[in-house]
Design a protein around this motif. Structure first.
Motif, PDB file in Angstrom:
ATOM      1  N   THR A  93       0.931  -1.219  -0.083  1.00  0.00           N
ATOM      2  CA  THR A  93      -0.185   0.069   0.120  1.00  0.00           C
ATOM      3  C   THR A  93       0.954   1.265  -0.094  1.00  0.00           C
ATOM      4  O   THR A  93       0.514   2.317  -0.686  1.00  0.00           O
ATOM      5  N   GLY A  94       1.864   1.115   0.763  1.00  0.00           N
ATOM      6  CA  GLY A  94       2.839   2.477   0.746  1.00  0.00           C
ATOM      7  C   GLY A  94       3.469   2.763  -0.613  1.00  0.00           C
ATOM      8  O   GLY A  94       3.817   3.869  -0.912  1.00  0.00           O
ATOM      9  N   GLY A  95       3.932   1.705  -1.428  1.00  0.00           N
ATOM     10  CA  GLY A  95       4.323   1.936  -2.601  1.00  0.00           C
ATOM     11  C   GLY A  95       3.359   2.273  -3.377  1.00  0.00           C
ATOM     12  O   GLY A  95       3.802   3.033  -4.487  1.00  0.00           O
ATOM     13  N   ALA A  96       2.243   1.910  -3.395  1.00  0.00           N
ATOM     14  CA  ALA A  96       1.213   2.511  -4.171  1.00  0.00           C
ATOM     15  C   ALA A  96       0.998   3.796  -4.130  1.00  0.00           C
ATOM     16  O   ALA A  96       0.794   4.727  -4.986  1.00  0.00           O
ATOM     17  N   LEU A  97       0.588   4.222  -2.960  1.00  0.00           N
ATOM     18  CA  LEU A  97       0.501   5.716  -2.764  1.00  0.00           C
ATOM     19  C   LEU A  97       1.571   6.459  -2.912  1.00  0.00           C
ATOM     20  O   LEU A  97       1.546   7.519  -3.367  1.00  0.00           O
ATOM     21  N   ALA A  98       2.967   6.068  -2.918  1.00  0.00           N
ATOM     22  CA  ALA A  98       4.140   6.721  -3.166  1.00  0.00           C
ATOM     23  C   ALA A  98       4.052   6.990  -4.628  1.00  0.00           C
ATOM     24  O   ALA A  98       4.644   7.926  -5.219  1.00  0.00           O
ATOM     25  N   ALA A  99       3.932   5.726  -5.203  1.00  0.00           N
ATOM     26  CA  ALA A  99       3.761   5.956  -6.785  1.00  0.00           C
ATOM     27  C   ALA A  99       2.735   6.995  -7.236  1.00  0.00           C
ATOM     28  O   ALA A  99       2.831   7.922  -8.181  1.00  0.00           O
ATOM     29  N   GLY A 100       1.727   6.979  -6.513  1.00  0.00           N
ATOM     30  CA  GLY A 100       0.491   8.184  -6.917  1.00  0.00           C
ATOM     31  C   GLY A 100       1.104   9.433  -6.620  1.00  0.00           C
ATOM     32  O   GLY A 100       0.804  10.621  -7.496  1.00  0.00           O
ATOM     33  N   ALA A 101       1.814   9.639  -5.511  1.00  0.00           N
ATOM     34  CA  ALA A 101       2.269  11.152  -5.321  1.00  0.00           C
ATOM     35  C   ALA A 101       3.378  11.301  -6.356  1.00  0.00           C
ATOM     36  O   ALA A 101       3.544  12.452  -6.445  1.00  0.00           O
ATOM     37  N   VAL A 102       4.313  10.598  -6.826  1.00  0.00           N
ATOM     38  CA  VAL A 102       5.283  10.817  -7.666  1.00  0.00           C
ATOM     39  C   VAL A 102       4.310  11.365  -9.080  1.00  0.00           C
ATOM     40  O   VAL A 102       4.850  12.192  -9.600  1.00  0.00           O
ATOM     41  N   SER A 103       3.302  10.503  -9.149  1.00  0.00           N
ATOM     42  CA  SER A 103       2.538  10.758 -10.529  1.00  0.00           C
ATOM     43  C   SER A 103       2.193  12.229 -10.579  1.00  0.00           C
ATOM     44  O   SER A 103       2.005  12.972 -11.385  1.00  0.00           O
ATOM     45  N   GLY A 104       1.555  12.426  -9.262  1.00  0.00           N
ATOM     46  CA  GLY A 104       0.849  13.883  -8.983  1.00  0.00           C
ATOM     47  C   GLY A 104       1.905  14.918  -9.008  1.00  0.00           C
ATOM     48  O   GLY A 104       1.633  15.986  -9.849  1.00  0.00           O
ATOM     49  N   LEU A 105       2.793  14.669  -8.514  1.00  0.00           N
ATOM     50  CA  LEU A 105       4.153  15.879  -8.944  1.00  0.00           C
ATOM     51  C   LEU A 105       4.345  16.089 -10.153  1.00  0.00           C
ATOM     52  O   LEU A 105       4.758  17.415 -10.772  1.00  0.00           O
ATOM     53  N   ALA A 106       4.472  15.115 -10.875  1.00  0.00           N
ATOM     54  CA  ALA A 106       4.810  14.993 -12.489  1.00  0.00           C
ATOM     55  C   ALA A 106       3.647  16.009 -13.322  1.00  0.00           C
ATOM     56  O   ALA A 106       4.135  16.733 -14.075  1.00  0.00           O
ATOM     57  N   GLN A 107       2.570  15.537 -12.825  1.00  0.00           N
ATOM     58  CA  GLN A 107       1.209  16.283 -13.441  1.00  0.00           C
ATOM     59  C   GLN A 107       1.487  17.821 -13.197  1.00  0.00           C
ATOM     60  O   GLN A 107       1.075  18.424 -13.963  1.00  0.00           O
ATOM     61  N   SER A 108       1.649  18.056 -12.014  1.00  0.00           N
ATOM     62  CA  SER A 108       1.794  19.633 -11.520  1.00  0.00           C
ATOM     63  C   SER A 108       2.257  20.305 -12.400  1.00  0.00           C
ATOM     64  O   SER A 108       2.186  21.704 -12.566  1.00  0.00           O
ATOM     65  N   LEU A 109       3.724  19.942 -12.843  1.00  0.00           N
ATOM     66  CA  LEU A 109       4.385  20.619 -13.949  1.00  0.00           C
ATOM     67  C   LEU A 109       3.494  21.334 -14.983  1.00  0.00           C
ATOM     68  O   LEU A 109       3.610  22.320 -15.606  1.00  0.00           O
ATOM     69  N   LEU A 110       2.494  20.422 -15.270  1.00  0.00           N
ATOM     70  CA  LEU A 110       1.725  20.689 -16.489  1.00  0.00           C
ATOM     71  C   LEU A 110       0.299  21.459 -16.199  1.00  0.00           C
ATOM     72  O   LEU A 110      -0.065  22.449 -16.684  1.00  0.00           O
TER      73      LEU A 110
END
Length: 283
Positions: A93-110
């Motif tokens: 679950t921690g790995g999935a949440l961390a992957a989601g957070a990284v994905s969100g940070l990448a999106q924020s640039l756009l």
């Protein structure tokens, strides 16, 4: 991932982006107006009726071109980055949440510059390109870049928290459902039942960040129009403004319209995404 897999993610992400953006546009317009006004006692319904009286139905779709254009990039980034990062992390679950957070940070640039342009169009009309031309004529390339980055830090927090809960939690719940019923038994009804409450929870988790960001990005870009207004385009100024107008409740103004939109958008996005991927895998 292989090229065919990334292509499938691109096509599925595009379908998901178009479906969710069109469905969510009216409630997003109401949410932005309520966050901008920060008017105590203003209900979602009253705000929607006022918008309808002032500008008619087009008021609810003003600025939708920006997020539609952005939907292809945003959704591709969101799903591809999430899957790539998740495959490199422990299957927990921690790995999935961390992957989601990284994905969100990448999106924020756009999403930071796109959200700013969308909000300006929603509140003041015009066209994104005309806004960019005015900024370039007045401030040059450096000024355009600086203006388009307004709200960036709050948006990083918003996107990171949202996607961690949205994709991270959804993927874990979907995994449990697959173990219980088998992957072939999953259908759109299951995706809808999982994504709707997860989407609502994800949005409420990051809503305070979104309010501050919206206040920052809703300020007039023409400094002369702002006169001697407080520096609401800064995190501190926007946060203080919201607190003084409504305390804790001020950070959740427009939450009803926004959460309703979140359920529509997040559910339709994942249903379209999962269904499109399934069809592509069968082709």
């Amino acid at each position: 991932q292989s090229m065919s897999s990334i292509t499938n993610e691109l096509i599925a992400g595009t379908a998901a982006g178009f479906a969710s953006t069109i469905l969510g546009a009216p409630l997003d317009a109401v949410k932005v107006r309520m966050q901008h006004l920060q008017q105590p006692g203003l209900t979602t319904w009253a705000c929607a009726l006022a918008m309808l009286r002032e500008s008619g139905v087009p008021a609810f779709f003003r600025g939708v071109g920006v997020p539609l254009l952005n939907s292809v990039l945003m959704n591709t980034v969101m799903f591809v980055v999430f899957e790539e990062v998740r495959s490199a992390l422990p299957d927990t679950t921690g790995g999935a949440l961390a992957a989601g957070a990284v994905s969100g940070l990448a999106q924020s640039l756009l999403s930071t510059p796109m959200d700013l342009l969308k909000i300006q169009v929603q509140l003041r009309g015009g066209h994104p390109l005309s806004i960019l031309r005015r900024l370039a004529a007045r401030s040059g390339a450096v000024g355009v870049a600086s203006t388009l980055s307004v709200g960036g830090s709050m948006n990083m927090l918003r996107e990171g928290v949202f996607t961690a809960v949205y994709l991270g939690l959804y993927s874990r719940l979907r995994q449990r459902l697959e173990l219980a019923h088998g992957e072939q038994a999953l259908h759109s009804g299951h995706v809808l039942a999982l994504s709707a409450p997860v989407g609502a929870l994800a949005w409420l988790s990051c809503y305070g960040f979104d309010t501050v960001k919206s206040v920052q990005q809703s300020q007039p870009l023409d400094r002369s129009a702002a006169n001697k207004a407080p520096p609401l385009s800064t995190v501190a100024g926007a946060t203080r403004h919201v607190w003084e107008r409504g305390g804790v409740a001020g950070f959740y103004r427009g939450a009803l319209a926004s959460t309703s939109r979140a359920v529509l958008v997040t559910a339709s996005r994942l249903v379209a995404y999962e269904r499109t991927k399934a069809l592509l895998s069968e082709a």
